[in-house]
Design a protein around this motif. Structure first.
Motif, short mmCIF file in Angstrom:
data_model
loop_
_atom_site.label_atom_id
_atom_site.label_comp_id
_atom_site.label_asym_id
_atom_site.label_seq_id
_atom_site.Cartn_x
_atom_site.Cartn_y
_atom_site.Cartn_z
N ASP A 90 -12.29 -61.81 -22.85
CA ASP A 90 -11.84 -60.44 -22.64
C ASP A 90 -10.69 -60.38 -21.63
N THR A 91 -10.37 -61.49 -21.02
CA THR A 91 -9.27 -61.54 -20.05
C THR A 91 -7.96 -61.17 -20.72
N ALA A 92 -7.29 -60.17 -20.16
CA ALA A 92 -6.04 -59.66 -20.74
C ALA A 92 -5.50 -58.55 -19.85
N VAL A 93 -4.28 -58.13 -20.16
CA VAL A 93 -3.76 -56.88 -19.61
C VAL A 93 -4.17 -55.76 -20.57
N TYR A 94 -4.80 -54.74 -20.03
CA TYR A 94 -5.29 -53.64 -20.83
C TYR A 94 -4.36 -52.43 -20.66
N TYR A 95 -4.00 -51.83 -21.78
CA TYR A 95 -3.12 -50.67 -21.79
C TYR A 95 -3.81 -49.49 -22.47
N CYS A 96 -3.61 -48.31 -21.92
CA CYS A 96 -4.02 -47.13 -22.66
C CYS A 96 -2.80 -46.53 -23.33
N ALA A 97 -3.05 -45.80 -24.40
CA ALA A 97 -1.97 -45.21 -25.17
C ALA A 97 -2.42 -43.89 -25.76
N ALA A 98 -1.45 -43.03 -26.00
CA ALA A 98 -1.68 -41.77 -26.69
C ALA A 98 -0.64 -41.63 -27.79
N ASP A 99 -0.98 -40.90 -28.81
CA ASP A 99 -0.12 -40.84 -29.98
C ASP A 99 0.02 -39.41 -30.47
N THR A 100 1.17 -39.10 -31.03
CA THR A 100 1.35 -37.81 -31.67
C THR A 100 0.46 -37.76 -32.90
N PRO A 101 -0.35 -36.72 -33.05
CA PRO A 101 -1.24 -36.65 -34.22
C PRO A 101 -0.47 -36.73 -35.52
N GLY A 102 -0.99 -37.54 -36.44
CA GLY A 102 -0.35 -37.71 -37.75
C GLY A 102 -1.38 -37.78 -38.84
N ASP A 103 -0.97 -38.36 -39.95
CA ASP A 103 -1.84 -38.40 -41.13
C ASP A 103 -2.82 -39.56 -41.11
N LEU A 104 -2.49 -40.62 -40.36
CA LEU A 104 -3.35 -41.79 -40.37
C LEU A 104 -4.50 -41.64 -39.39
N PRO A 105 -5.70 -42.06 -39.75
CA PRO A 105 -6.83 -42.01 -38.82
C PRO A 105 -6.71 -43.09 -37.75
N VAL A 106 -7.38 -42.90 -36.64
CA VAL A 106 -7.30 -43.89 -35.56
C VAL A 106 -7.87 -45.23 -36.01
N GLN A 107 -8.79 -45.19 -37.00
CA GLN A 107 -9.34 -46.44 -37.49
C GLN A 107 -8.23 -47.31 -38.11
N ALA A 108 -7.12 -46.69 -38.51
CA ALA A 108 -5.97 -47.42 -39.02
C ALA A 108 -4.94 -47.69 -37.93
#
Length: 130
Positions: A90-108
């Motif tokens: 699990d060692t890594a640099v972790y980033y949070c992100a936000a996205d403009t709502p669109g047609d694709l689900p977050v699962q994609a």
């Protein structure tokens, strides 16, 4: 100005826990898809967990399912990633992100490598080591 600021990373022993926070300013997080991504040295970006704004549906990478939990506190305009039973991988640099709502689900959008989320934090280092 839209901004995301992560905190909560650090050094933890295998089996330990950390909670990452991502505070948003300049916009209201509960209107946006949100996600946590990570990048380990020499590896590409990986979508760890993402959440939809409307119904709160989530995605978890297989490697973290059952150990990590994404959540959102709308009153604090903050997203969290609770990480339990941490492993060296699990060692890594972790980033949070936000996205403009669109047609694709977050699962994609959480897993499509060449899909670009609109807003990113600066990242926080998580190191799991004994």
């Amino acid at each position: 100005q839209l901004q995301l600021v992560e905190s909560g990373g650090g050094l933890v022993q295998p089996g330990g826990s950390l909670r990452l926070s991502c505070a948003a300013s300049g916009f209201t997080l509960d209107n946006y898809p949100i996600g946590w991504f990570r990048q380990a040295p020499g590896k590409g970006r990986e979508g760890v967990s993402c959440m939809a704004p409307s119904d709160g549906s989530t995605y978890y990478a297989a490697s973290v399912k059952g150990r990590f939990t994404i959540s959102r506190d709308n009153a604090k305009n903050t997203v969290y990633l609770q990480m339990n039973n941490l492993k060296p991988e699990d060692t890594a640099v972790y980033y949070c992100a936000a996205d403009t709502p669109g047609d694709l689900p977050v699962q994609a959008t959480c897993v499509i490598l060449n899909y670009e989320w609109d807003y990113w934090g600066q990242g926080t280092q998580v190191t799991v080591s004994s």
